[in-house]
Design a protein around this motif. Sequence first.
Motif, PDB file in Angstrom:
ATOM      1  N   GLU B  41      11.832  18.713  18.568  1.00  0.00           N
ATOM      2  CA  GLU B  41      11.881  17.812  19.711  1.00  0.00           C
ATOM      3  C   GLU B  41      12.979  16.779  19.528  1.00  0.00           C
ATOM      4  O   GLU B  41      13.547  16.643  18.447  1.00  0.00           O
ATOM      5  N   SER B  42      13.266  16.032  20.595  1.00  0.00           N
ATOM      6  CA  SER B  42      14.283  14.993  20.445  1.00  0.00           C
ATOM      7  C   SER B  42      13.839  14.033  19.346  1.00  0.00           C
ATOM      8  O   SER B  42      12.676  13.650  19.266  1.00  0.00           O
ATOM      9  N   HIS B 203      15.902  23.548  22.528  1.00  0.00           N
ATOM     10  CA  HIS B 203      14.477  23.251  22.612  1.00  0.00           C
ATOM     11  C   HIS B 203      13.777  24.361  23.403  1.00  0.00           C
ATOM     12  O   HIS B 203      12.569  24.343  23.532  1.00  0.00           O
ATOM     13  N   LEU B 205      12.380  27.715  23.370  1.00  0.00           N
ATOM     14  CA  LEU B 205      11.990  28.661  22.335  1.00  0.00           C
ATOM     15  C   LEU B 205      12.200  30.114  22.732  1.00  0.00           C
ATOM     16  O   LEU B 205      12.569  30.937  21.899  1.00  0.00           O
ATOM     17  N   TYR B 240       2.414  22.731  13.538  1.00  0.00           N
ATOM     18  CA  TYR B 240       3.366  22.215  14.519  1.00  0.00           C
ATOM     19  C   TYR B 240       4.119  23.363  15.184  1.00  0.00           C
ATOM     20  O   TYR B 240       4.291  23.394  16.396  1.00  0.00           O
ATOM     21  N   ALA B 243       1.881  24.890  17.703  1.00  0.00           N
ATOM     22  CA  ALA B 243       1.739  24.075  18.917  1.00  0.00           C
ATOM     23  C   ALA B 243       2.997  24.170  19.771  1.00  0.00           C
ATOM     24  O   ALA B 243       2.940  24.310  20.993  1.00  0.00           O
ATOM     25  N   LEU B 244       4.142  24.127  19.114  1.00  0.00           N
ATOM     26  CA  LEU B 244       5.421  24.177  19.830  1.00  0.00           C
ATOM     27  C   LEU B 244       5.572  25.525  20.550  1.00  0.00           C
ATOM     28  O   LEU B 244       5.970  25.585  21.710  1.00  0.00           O
ATOM     29  N   GLU B 265       2.692  11.533  20.656  1.00  0.00           N
ATOM     30  CA  GLU B 265       4.081  11.938  20.623  1.00  0.00           C
ATOM     31  C   GLU B 265       4.595  11.808  19.208  1.00  0.00           C
ATOM     32  O   GLU B 265       3.974  11.175  18.372  1.00  0.00           O
TER      33      GLU B 265
END
Lengths: 333, 311
Positions: B41-42, B203, B205, B240, B243-244, B265
Amino acid sequence: MSRTTADHDDTQATGPLVQLRGLDVDFAVGRGRVASALRRIDLDIAQNSIVGLVGESGSGKSTLAQALMGLLPSNAVFRNGEIRLRGRTVEPEALRGRSLSMVFQDPMNALHPVMRIGTQMIDAQRARFPKLRSGVLRQRAADMLRQVGIADPENRLEAYPHQLSGGMRQRVMIAMALLVEPDLLIADEPTTALDATIEAQIAELLRLSKQQFNGSILFVSHSLALVSELCDHVVVLYAGTIVERADVRSLFSHPAHPYTRALIACEPRHDDPPGLPMVSVPGDLPDPAALPPGCVFAPRCAHASERCHRENPVLAPLGAPSPGHLTACWHPQ
Amino acid sequence: MSHADAIAIRGLVVSYGAGVPAVSGVDLTLGAGRTLGVVGESGSGKSTLARALVGLAPISGGSIELFGRDLAAMSRAERRRWLPFHVQIIFQDPVASLSPRMTLGRALAEPFRIHGRAVDREAIAALLAALGLPESLSAKYPHQVSGGQARRVAIARALMLKPRFLIADEPTAGLDVSVQGDFLNFMTRIQAQFGLGILFISHNLSVVARTTQELAVLYLGRIVETGDTRAIFAHPRHPYTHALLSAAPTIDPERRKQRVILRGEMASPGNPPGGCRFHPRCPLAAERCRTEEPQLRSEEAGRRFACHFPL
């Protein structure tokens, strides 16, 4: 969607919240030239539903949202069309603020950079609730922040926009939009600038807030995948015209317009084997100042016939299995 | 040289000023001609990592070797002479890097001019032909061509000095899905055609899944999982990563059912949480995760993850 049958019947009885009929919008593009931004837009937004408006850049989706809000740029000409709210014809300006509020793509541009979040959230409610005192408005703001998942809302009200993350700012915008209890929330690409995990959170939040405030949402997006997850109905725009319109299940199980089908095919999937070439739609959008005579998609369409290049198809029902499924195509798939 | 990895990063730390590092303790190697996707993520440090590879971000600790050469050991002048001929980078919205007042032909000749070489018209023509771009593009200005074509020109320019490795930082950002596929096919084709190594930051995927062989997932400046792209997509070990992967919207209703929605976040990179940096958002976090930072480890060949309780 867990709407009860009773609710559903009620919706049927009262008719759609918003109806657009025959909307035509042009843009003056200099030297007397006119570009057509929207043509013959017919659109219904039912009570308590989320309508997804999908299209590529240049399809006219933001113009449609702006026309609804009465926020068209000064070189736009609202040539034809009617906007009805609960069956009554209204001026677009009349919808703004009271019945309608909007969430923009980039909250940083919509929030005032040197005003505290709290002040902005209180001011946003004043016109709608002129009799409520500031203390009450502040309490409402804090409650709404909590509802959109912002912890410690009392302190957040004291913050300036730059002190919040992008995801949090977008939540603030949504909270602010919901505070005026709008009948219709227009969300113009609200997650485009956000990361995947935050995008999923915001989509979930919109879904929940629809149920909570019992209103409707017009969700403008270029992402078919997101629209397929969030929306009840889908409207596909191409070069300023609606090419297909259906409930979400029907649209994704039986896409009828070759453009819709091509867009769905372009959507990459996780389980595609690597190395498999990706699909794209050859060609470009037509020049809005020099549209082709027949179907606007014909120059890029693999199924185009002679008729498609000559005659413009109108939006018509597909028929039997899904009566609400409409497409503008001479050769629906 | 031929045995050297394209990239060998060891314990890389990148700090801007005195603050907390944007990238801390990254270890990564990539063979020549391989493609690596970097997702996160950013604020995860993915762009910083890319910039460090071309000397645009300060190396505060650890080392970066490119084709066997230690980047930190090179003088500025040496780096300037060597780097552009080996590694090139294209940024988000590559079109913005084309001057609106310069013809595309002139933009393509710039790399020769900048490095004091005679403009090789034949090389330009040959490259355009190899990339399937019409030579007539040379006479046009950026606004006269489509976004997809301008992006290809930006890539052609990056390839003009025949680098062996290309870093692409979100090259499809802002591209419509209808033309995105075409552009990615182009990237895949040039990768094979030139034996080019590519580091692909995104970002998105689904895009990375299709176009890369290896993958590194970053979270708050650290690699949480890395390995074979297909294997990671098939079975992520780090919560993670899972989840992503599950958060990406999909038109497939079956995949949606497996959705994990994270709470909260990513913490501020300036103030990362103690223990595992992901623990405040992790659905599986236990006491150990709050106190002890997990190190990258491996349970199978070609895969590393940093988690006390892998999936």
